[in-house]
Structures are given as C-alpha cells and as structure tokens.
Scaffold this active site. Structure first.
Site, PDB file in Angstrom:
ATOM      1  N   ASP A 158      28.970  30.086 -85.017  1.00 16.32           N
ATOM      2  CA  ASP A 158      29.991  30.674 -85.786  1.00 16.32           C
ATOM      3  C   ASP A 158      30.469  29.393 -86.697  1.00 16.32           C
ATOM      4  OD1 ASP A 158      32.483  31.981 -87.111  1.00 16.32           O
ATOM      5  OD2 ASP A 158      33.479  30.481 -86.465  1.00 16.32           O
ATOM      6  N   LYS A 170      29.944  27.633 -90.793  1.00 13.40           N
ATOM      7  CA  LYS A 170      31.361  27.412 -91.047  1.00 13.40           C
ATOM      8  C   LYS A 170      30.797  26.152 -92.099  1.00 13.40           C
ATOM      9  CE  LYS A 170      34.777  29.721 -88.515  1.00 13.40           C
ATOM     10  NZ  LYS A 170      36.115  29.428 -86.997  1.00 13.40           N
TER      11      LYS A 170
END
Length: 810
Positions: A674, A678
């Site tokens: 994740d 990002k």
C-alpha cells in the site's frame, strides 16, 4: 378592449371550460374571446376523414366519438337549456356526417374538403363557449378572416381582413359585451370556400383581430405558465420567463417552443400591443409578457429551444466558389416544393452550404436539389446531395447576447467539455440567436448543460455515480445526504446522486436517488457487473457527471478510461489506476486534460490530507519537487504506536483491522504494498516517471507469512511477537521509535522500517496519522510539512467529497 385566445386544452374538459368562464367573467374591459376546437378534436376530425377516404367503415365509430365528446361536454357544463344547444350542435354534426359519407363514397379527400371538415372543430366549440358565458355574442370568423391563394397555399389577405374585422366589431366592442370568435377558420376571398390559417391558426386569428382593433392586450391562454427557459420535460429546473421581447419570442417559437404560433407575433408587434401568455389552470400565475422593450433585462440569454428530428443536407462542390446565385437556386427549388429550411450554415470559402430540414422532408429535399443541380453533378463540379439524419437543432436566444462578449465561446466550450460535438452552427448579425446541430442522442445533455452553465437554472447541478457502499462509500453517501440542503441554500448547488453500485447490485435514476433509504432500494435492485455499470452510466449520457470510485477493484478502475472518453469526470479513492503502469496513469491524466474533465484521486495518499493537491500547486507555480519523505500508512503507524509490553505485535495488527484502519487482508499493509503504491503516485505527481517495480523494499515480515491463506496468516502471526518485543525494548532504551518510511529523492524510491529519535519530525506521530515532508527548490532548507489523520472512513470520505466539490467549477 382585450382579445383572449383559449387553446384546445383550455376548452378540452369540463373543468377547463369552467376555468375559462371564470377568467372571462373577471375581465373589466370589452373582450373578444377566440377559441380553438376541443382538445384533440382537430386530429380526430382529420383521422376520421382519412379513414373514410380509405373506404374503411370504421370511420363511423370515429365520428361517433366526436359526437359523444361534444354531447358529454354539453351535459357537463351547460345548465341553461342544454337540449336547445344540443340540437344546434347536432345540426352541425349532421352536416359533418354528410361530408364524411361523401368522402367515404367517392374515396377521395381533397384539400378543400379537408379544410371544410376541420372547420367544424372551432364552429362546434365556439357555440358551446358562447352558451357557457351569459350574454356573450357569437361571430362567424368566415365572414371577416379572408385568404387568397399563393403558391398553392391559402395566405391571409391582411388588408381585406383588417378592414372586415374593423367593420365587424366597430360598434360591438363599445357595447361592453363579450364576443366569441372561432379561431383557425377563414374563407377564400374569391371563391368563398372554407380555408384555414394552419396549425396554431387560432393564435393567429386572435392576433389579427387584436391588431385590427388596436386592442390594449392580447392574452394567449394555454396549459403552461408561459415561455419556459427550456422544455421542462427535459429540464426539470426550467422556469417561467417573466418577460420577452417580440424578437426573442419569435426566435424561441421558430425553434420549437410551442407556446404560441410564430405568425401570431407579427401583427401585434407592428402595433406594439403586448402579448400575455397565461395558464388556464393557474390563472393567478404571472405568466410571460411579450413587449417591444423589456426593462431591467440583464440576462444574456433568455431561453433555449430545440427541434429534434433534424436532417442536415450539405450542398457542396468547387463550382459553388464565387458563383452568384447558387444559394438562390437552392432555396427557390426547396420553397417551390414546400420544403421549409430552418437553419443555414455556409463555409466562408463558399464551397459548401448546409441546410437544416425536418427528417420527414430530407428525402424529398435531396431529390429536389439533385434535380436542380443535375448538370453540375453530372459534370463533377458538384457532388450529389447527402443528408445526415437523426440530428437535433438547438438555439439559444436573447437580445442581450450582442452586448455580452464571449457568449459563443462559452457556449461551444461548455459543449466541448461535456463531450458534445457540434456538427454545424449559425449565428445572425443581430446576435439574438445562436443555433447549432448535434447528434439526436446528445440533445438532452446539450439542453441540460447549457441551461446549467448559463445560469438559467436556479441551481447548478452535479450528477454523481457512486460505486462502493462499504465503510468509505457509505460514509460518503451519508455526508452528501447531510450536506445536500446546505449546499442548495448556500452555494445554489444541487448534488444529485443518480447511480449507486455495490459489489453485487446497482440502481440508477436520472431524477436522483433518495439517500435516506438507498440500501433497501439497492438490495431490491438487479444484479450488477462492471460491464452493466459502464453501459448504464455511458448510456445515461447525463450532463455534469462524476463517477466516484470508493472500491479497491481492478475491474472498476479499468472503467475510468471509458468514462473519461465520454466526458465523465472521475474521483477515485481507489489507488489501482493511479499506481498501475505509468502508461495507464499518463493516458488517464492526458484524456482528462484533453476532454476538459477531471481525474482526481487526492485520497489515494493521506486520506483527507491535501498532499497531492499541494504538490500540484507547487509544480504549477514553478517549483520543483526534490525529495519526499513520508509516513504514509496510517495502519502501520497505528500498529507501531500501539505496540507495547502489554500489547504484542500480533494483537496490534488485529486491532488495526477491527478498528477499520487496515485493509480486510492486513497483509496488504504489512507487505508495504500500500505504501509502495502511494509513493509511486506521489512520485508521479511530483513530475517523475515511476513504476512500482522500481521501489527498493526493506520489509519487516518474513516472506513466508504472505503465502497461504488468510487464516494461515492469522495462525502464524503470533510467532513474531517475541522477536518484536525484544527489539522494541532495545529501541525504547535508545529513545527511538519505529516508523515505516517512504522516500523519494530525484526519482529514486525506497520503503522500509526505520528507527527515528526525538529530534526527527516523524518521532511524535501519533495514532494512525500520516506525515509528509516535501523538499523543493523553494522549501530546501526547511521542508514543507503536512500532517494529520491518514486513515479512517470519515476523513477519507471527506477527502473524496472535497474532490467532488472541486469538479463543480470545471
């Protein structure tokens, strides 16, 4: 004195006739009442005649319907000697029956016979109205409305009619009586045969009488409140226009606004007699007044009208350049064959002229023009005629357009940003009308986006499709529901949720979904797939639309390109698209830019924190991003902040999931995937080409824990507790804390678990907060710091909501 005209719907039922009587009896001036046939009767008269001409005996049943319609009206509204009126009406109906019998026997319906037949509609209705209004007097318009034959058509003889009208009413109007006149009907001045003034001829009759008698006003009573800013059947927010100039009213009428018959305006305009359009069913409404000069009129456009079923015929060829008389030949040939042209667009090079006709006239227009230019076509100097059908013509109208620079630019820019292609356009030097042609399936969208963009709508409208009703999507819908009224009142903004989809089902409603009980409606709706979602949203072709993705689905992210290609803005909490291959990311961004719509994904990083927007603002102002240092996982920050002697590592992971900070599968967070996504998004937004495979990874969980099932993961996770506790104690003794840090420096990216001391900005980061340090050419010595909640449904939904709001001014 005044002239009042009542249309078919105003004399179509018992209630409407009683309203008519109330309106007429409330007049305080001598009044002339012009009436149409009972609503629908003219069409029924024609249908019966054509049925009889076909030799079909069912015409008798249709005739009996006509008889019953008038008998029922008499029984409903006439209380004074109804049998006497019924006998009078039956005499006329008997005449009509004989004519139908003749048509049936000879199997022929000539224009002269049809004109005589349709005249009975007004002759019958005017007798009923005359009996309904006590003390009124009936006049026969055949005696004073005179026509003459020109080009095979019955055209009003204005001079003769004016003199006869003045003679007919010279003494009568002074007596203060109410006078009833059947509209539409006329007679030929030479033969005395019955003719008529064509569809809408009752309006024309009233205008002719008002002008001939210098009336104080002409009132057109109909079934609408007046001229509307647009067709309310297409645009629910359309509203009544208080006042129009004669020119504006004429332009709107010519382009499809069927409030009054276009020729109505000219006779009273010459005499500067105001026209009031009023609603028989809402007599207290202000209606629309049409005047020569409209005071305090600042709006650049007054209204929008349209003609569907348009065909565009293009006459083109090199022989047209510089040749005098080509256009004369085009329009003369069409006029001689009874074909009306309502729009003309010509290239400045003169090598082509496009003309707008109705679809039903297109085939005949092509035949006529091919015949007119047969020699040029044979020699190759001109091309055979070509018609593009299934189009629609839209006109924006307003005399103030000539005083307002940039209207045309704004119009076509607005259409372009909505993905609407303009096929042809025309604007006269008077600048009171800009007309353009679009594909028929774009008509509704064109009308809505123009109405909205030119402030004709009371509210600006944004139409939302929301995909995903989980923690973030559900919270977003609740935030929208709670803010809808406030936004309407304070920002004049109507947020209209027109589609909601879960992973299994979807609902769509052009008029909007009730957000108070959408879950029940969703549960009862048909099953949905990404393909159905795509087809429904694109097929709805709704204006000012935004697709909002609150899922983590690859299949849903794959739809973005299609939506952007159709000028639908995309707001995504879903990180899949922005972090996928650079080519996909770049294509989505470029499509949005080219199409003039928005692709926004602020919540992909930092939930509701303004990180991406700040980076974009810095770059737009000429700054350059040199380095990014960030704690971007609220989940991992929560885990390492919650870790203690009493709460082991495995328990912190479980807590993060239970509190909604982690993904349903926490391994996505623990693997750093994740954070990697990002970081790639931030790097790309910072102006660098980046792929996930280029990120250097320093992970803290053994690889084997990411293999197998989720149950296996939860079972084995406590095996790490002892090691993490030992390392935590050492860290604490050194006065340090763990942070999972993402770094980018001049395009080089890495993620990993780092120990930071109390002097580091990341040291005091609490809970699930995120923090970002931006080092730029301007912020080199003292990096810019952005810090706050980086996870949680409420702040993420708020960030999505903020992105939605930023599309409003697009």
């Amino acid at each position: 004195m005044k002239v009042l005209k009542f249309g078919g719907t105003s004399v179509g039922s018992a209630n409407s006739l009683l309203n008519l009587r109330s309106i007429v009896e409330g007049q305080n001036l001598p009044t002339i009442i012009v009436v149409s046939a009972l609503g629908g009767v003219t069409d029924l008269l024609i249908k019966t005649a054509r049925t009889a001409a076909e030799g079909n005996e069912s015409y008798r049943e249709l005739f009996e319907t006509i008889v019953k319609r008038h008998h029922d009206i008499i029984a409903s509204v006439i209380t004074d000697r109804p049998d006497e009126l019924k006998e009078e009406i039956d005499t006329l109906l008997s005449e009509l029956s004989s004519i139908y019998q003749g048509v049936y026997l000879i199997r022929d319906l000539s224009p002269k016979t049809q004109a005589a037949i349709v005249s009975y509609g007004e002759r019958l209705s005017s007798r009923i109205v005359c009996r309904l209004i006590n003390g009124s007097k009936l006049h026969d318009s055949r005696e004073f409305i005179k026509t003459e034959q020109k080009h095979g058509r019955s055209i009003l003889d204005s001079e003769l009619t004016r003199a006869l009208v003045a003679e007919e009413f010279r003494h009568e109007v002074l007596g203060g009586r109410i006078h009833i006149v059947p509209g539409f009907i006329s007679t030929d001045k030479q033969s005395g045969e019955v003719t008529n003034l064509g569809r809408g001829g009752s309006d024309y009759t009233a205008s002719i009488i008002a002008a001939a008698l210098n009336a104080e006003a002409l009132e057109i009573w109909t079934d609408v409140d007046g001229f509307m800013t647009a067709d309310p059947r297409v645009i629910p927010t359309a509203y009544t226009i208080n006042s129009l100039s004669y020119v504006e009213a004429m332009e709107l009428c010519n382009f499809g606004a069927k409030v009054i018959y276009p020729p109505t305006i000219y006779p009273v305009c010459v005499k500067n007699i105001p026209i009031r359009v009023k609603n028989t069913f809402n007599p207290d409404g202000p209606g629309t007044i049409i005047l020569n000069d409209v005071e305090d009129d600042r709006k650049p456009i007054k209204g929008i009208s349209s003609i569907s079923g348009t065909s565009l015929i293009t006459v083109t060829g090199l022989s047209m350049v510089g040749v005098i008389g080509v256009n004369r030949r085009i329009f003369t040939a069409l006029a001689e064959n009874g074909i009306s042209v309502f729009m003309v667009s010509q290239a400045s090079s003169e090598n082509s002229t496009s003309i707008g006709v109705r679809d039903q006239d297109a085939e005949e227009a092509i035949r006529v023009l091919d015949h007119e230019f047969a020699k040029e076509i044979e020699e190759g100097a001109m091309f055979p005629m070509h018609a593009e059908s299934g189009l629609a013509t839209v006109a924006i109208v307003g005399e103030n357009m000539k005083h307002t620079p940039g209207i045309a630019g704004k119009l076509f820019g607005t259409l372009g940003r909505s993905g609407i292609s303009v096929i042809a356009c025309a604007q006269g030097a008077s600048e009171t009308n800009i007309s353009f042609v679009v594909h028929g399936d774009s008509l509704r969208k064109s009308l809505n986006v123009i109405h909205d963009s030119f402030f004709l709508s009371e509210y600006k409208e944004l139409n939302l499709f929301i995909c995903g009703v989980g923690t973030v999507g559900g919270m977003l819908i609740e935030q929208i529901r709670s803010q809808q009224e406030t936004l309407r009142n304070t920002h004049r903004l109507k947020l209209n949720v027109v589609g909601i989809a879960s992973s299994r089902r979807a609902i769509f409603s052009r008029s909007g979904i009730d957000l108070a009980n959408y879950r029940e409606e969703l549960e009862a709706s048909p099953e949905s797939t990404p393909e159905r979602l795509r087809d429904e949203i694109v097929g709805m072709n709704i204006f000012n639309s935004v697709f909002v993705d609150c899922t983590a689905s690859h299949d849903i992210a794959a739809l973005y390109q299609t939506f952007l290609d159709h000028n639908i803005s995309v707001v995504a909490a879903n990180k899949v698209a922005a972090s996928s291959s650079y080519d996909i990311y770049r294509r989505l961004k470029d499509t949005a830019l080219r199409r003039g719509v928005k692709y926004l994904f602020e919540t992909n990083v930092g939930a509701g924190l303004p990180i991406i927007g700040t980076i974009n603002d810095l770059i737009s102002s000429g700054d350059r991003i040199l380095k990014i240092e960030a704690v971007l996982s609220g989940t991992l920050n929560f885990i390492f902040n919650a870790l203690s002697a009493d709460v082991p590592f495995s328990e912190t992971v479980r807590l993060a999931k239970e509190m909604g900070y982690s993904e349903p599968d926490p391994r996505i967070d623990l693997s750093g995937q994740d954070v990697i996504r990002k970081l790639v998004i931030l790097t790309r937004e910072g102006g660098y080409k980046a792929e996930q495979s280029e990120v250097e990874k320093h992970l803290f969980i053994p690889t084997e824990l990411f293999e197998g099932s989720l149950d296996d993961f939860w079972h084995r996770l406590p095996e790490l507790d002892e090691d993490f506790e030992a390392r935590r104690k050492v860290l604490k003794s050194e006065g340090k804390r763990w942070r999972f840090v993402a770094r980018m420096e001049m395009g080089k990216m890495s993620v990993g678990l780092e120990a930071v001391d109390s002097r580091h900005p990341f040291y005091g980061l609490e809970g699930s907060n995120n923090i970002v340090l931006l080092t730029t050419e301007r912020y080199r010595e003292y990096p810019m710091l952005i810090q706050g909640y980086g996870a949680g449904a409420e702040v993420t939904a708020a960030g999505v909501f903020a992105n939605i709001m930023s599309t409003v001014n697009n």
